[in-house]
Design a protein around this motif. Structure first.
Motif, PDB file in Angstrom:
ATOM      1  N   THR A 106       0.730  -1.040   0.061  1.00  0.00           N
ATOM      2  CA  THR A 106       0.459   0.011  -0.040  1.00  0.00           C
ATOM      3  C   THR A 106       0.481   0.886  -0.154  1.00  0.00           C
ATOM      4  O   THR A 106       1.589   1.095   0.693  1.00  0.00           O
ATOM      5  CB  THR A 106      -0.809   0.100   1.229  1.00  0.00           C
ATOM      6  N   VAL A 107       0.558   2.055  -0.378  1.00  0.00           N
ATOM      7  CA  VAL A 107       1.280   3.265  -1.315  1.00  0.00           C
ATOM      8  C   VAL A 107       0.325   4.659  -0.394  1.00  0.00           C
ATOM      9  O   VAL A 107      -0.650   4.601  -1.093  1.00  0.00           O
ATOM     10  CB  VAL A 107       1.741   3.949  -2.440  1.00  0.00           C
ATOM     11  N   LYS A 123     -13.179  12.734   6.344  1.00  0.00           N
ATOM     12  CA  LYS A 123     -12.578  12.157   5.862  1.00  0.00           C
ATOM     13  C   LYS A 123     -11.964  10.803   5.757  1.00  0.00           C
ATOM     14  O   LYS A 123     -12.732  10.114   6.447  1.00  0.00           O
ATOM     15  CB  LYS A 123     -11.082  12.756   7.347  1.00  0.00           C
ATOM     16  N   TYR A 124     -12.190  10.911   4.357  1.00  0.00           N
ATOM     17  CA  TYR A 124     -11.102   9.386   3.527  1.00  0.00           C
ATOM     18  C   TYR A 124      -9.727   9.111   3.509  1.00  0.00           C
ATOM     19  O   TYR A 124      -9.116  10.069   2.390  1.00  0.00           O
ATOM     20  CB  TYR A 124     -12.061   9.365   2.281  1.00  0.00           C
ATOM     21  N   GLU A 125      -8.924   7.761   3.560  1.00  0.00           N
ATOM     22  CA  GLU A 125      -8.028   7.507   3.354  1.00  0.00           C
ATOM     23  C   GLU A 125      -7.714   6.794   2.362  1.00  0.00           C
ATOM     24  O   GLU A 125      -8.286   6.365   1.685  1.00  0.00           O
ATOM     25  CB  GLU A 125      -7.322   6.723   4.634  1.00  0.00           C
ATOM     26  N   THR A 126      -7.005   7.600   1.237  1.00  0.00           N
ATOM     27  CA  THR A 126      -7.054   6.748   0.091  1.00  0.00           C
ATOM     28  C   THR A 126      -5.347   6.745  -0.149  1.00  0.00           C
ATOM     29  O   THR A 126      -4.322   7.106   0.594  1.00  0.00           O
ATOM     30  CB  THR A 126      -6.898   8.240  -1.298  1.00  0.00           C
ATOM     31  N   GLU A 127      -4.996   5.198  -0.803  1.00  0.00           N
ATOM     32  CA  GLU A 127      -3.512   4.787  -1.014  1.00  0.00           C
ATOM     33  C   GLU A 127      -3.913   4.145  -2.959  1.00  0.00           C
ATOM     34  O   GLU A 127      -5.277   3.843  -3.052  1.00  0.00           O
ATOM     35  CB  GLU A 127      -3.797   3.808  -0.214  1.00  0.00           C
ATOM     36  N   HIS A 128      -2.875   2.921  -2.872  1.00  0.00           N
ATOM     37  CA  HIS A 128      -2.407   2.351  -4.032  1.00  0.00           C
ATOM     38  C   HIS A 128      -2.843   1.653  -3.623  1.00  0.00           C
ATOM     39  O   HIS A 128      -1.869   1.197  -2.329  1.00  0.00           O
ATOM     40  CB  HIS A 128      -1.780   2.949  -4.612  1.00  0.00           C
ATOM     41  N   GLU A 129      -3.387   0.698  -4.605  1.00  0.00           N
ATOM     42  CA  GLU A 129      -3.006  -0.698  -3.829  1.00  0.00           C
ATOM     43  C   GLU A 129      -2.239  -1.953  -4.886  1.00  0.00           C
ATOM     44  O   GLU A 129      -2.851  -1.764  -6.219  1.00  0.00           O
ATOM     45  CB  GLU A 129      -4.568  -1.740  -3.047  1.00  0.00           C
TER      46      GLU A 129
END
Length: 126
Positions: free
Chosen positions: A28-29, A41-47
């Motif tokens: 996860t990035v 608030k929503y945390e975002t990431e690349h999988e």
């Protein structure tokens, strides 16, 4: 074949994220887009997932990249320039702000080569 923990750690380092390895390597990035869903608030990431490592040194590599709607074309162009297959572009949420889009990538290649190509494509999002 399992993805060795040391290889998963190396891939996570190349991509700038955190990796966990069981049979697969899941990375996860984090990406701070200051996103909200329904005002929260929503945390975002690349999988990114690396799995099915063969005797030939190649694995199945998949990624779901989180981008802003206005970044879609720039990222797709960068991914294609790296010869990564773009297999889907879609949203997940109806009440997100800003509008988040998800781009899916696939490849069968050596994991380190994939990570380096993906890193180059991700650099356009900075």
């Amino acid at each position: 074949m399992k993805i060795p923990k040391g290889l998963c750690k190396k891939l996570a380092c190349i991509l700038g994220g955190m990796g966990m390895s069981n049979d697969t390597c899941s990375i996860t990035v984090k990406r701070n887009l200051n996103a909200r869903i329904l005002g929260k608030k929503y945390e975002t990431e690349h999988e990114i997932t690396i799995q099915s490592l063969g005797r030939d040194g190649k694995s199945l590599n998949t990624a779901e990249i989180t981008v802003l709607q206005k970044e879609v074309q720039r990222f797709v162009d960068a991914a294609r320039k790296q010869k990564l297959k773009v297999t889907a572009i879609h949203n997940h949420w109806l009440f997100d702000d800003p509008r988040l889009m998800y781009i899916h990538l696939e490849s069968v290649s050596e994991p380190v080569k994939f990570a380096k190509k993906l890193r180059k494509a991700l650099d356009v999002l900075k």
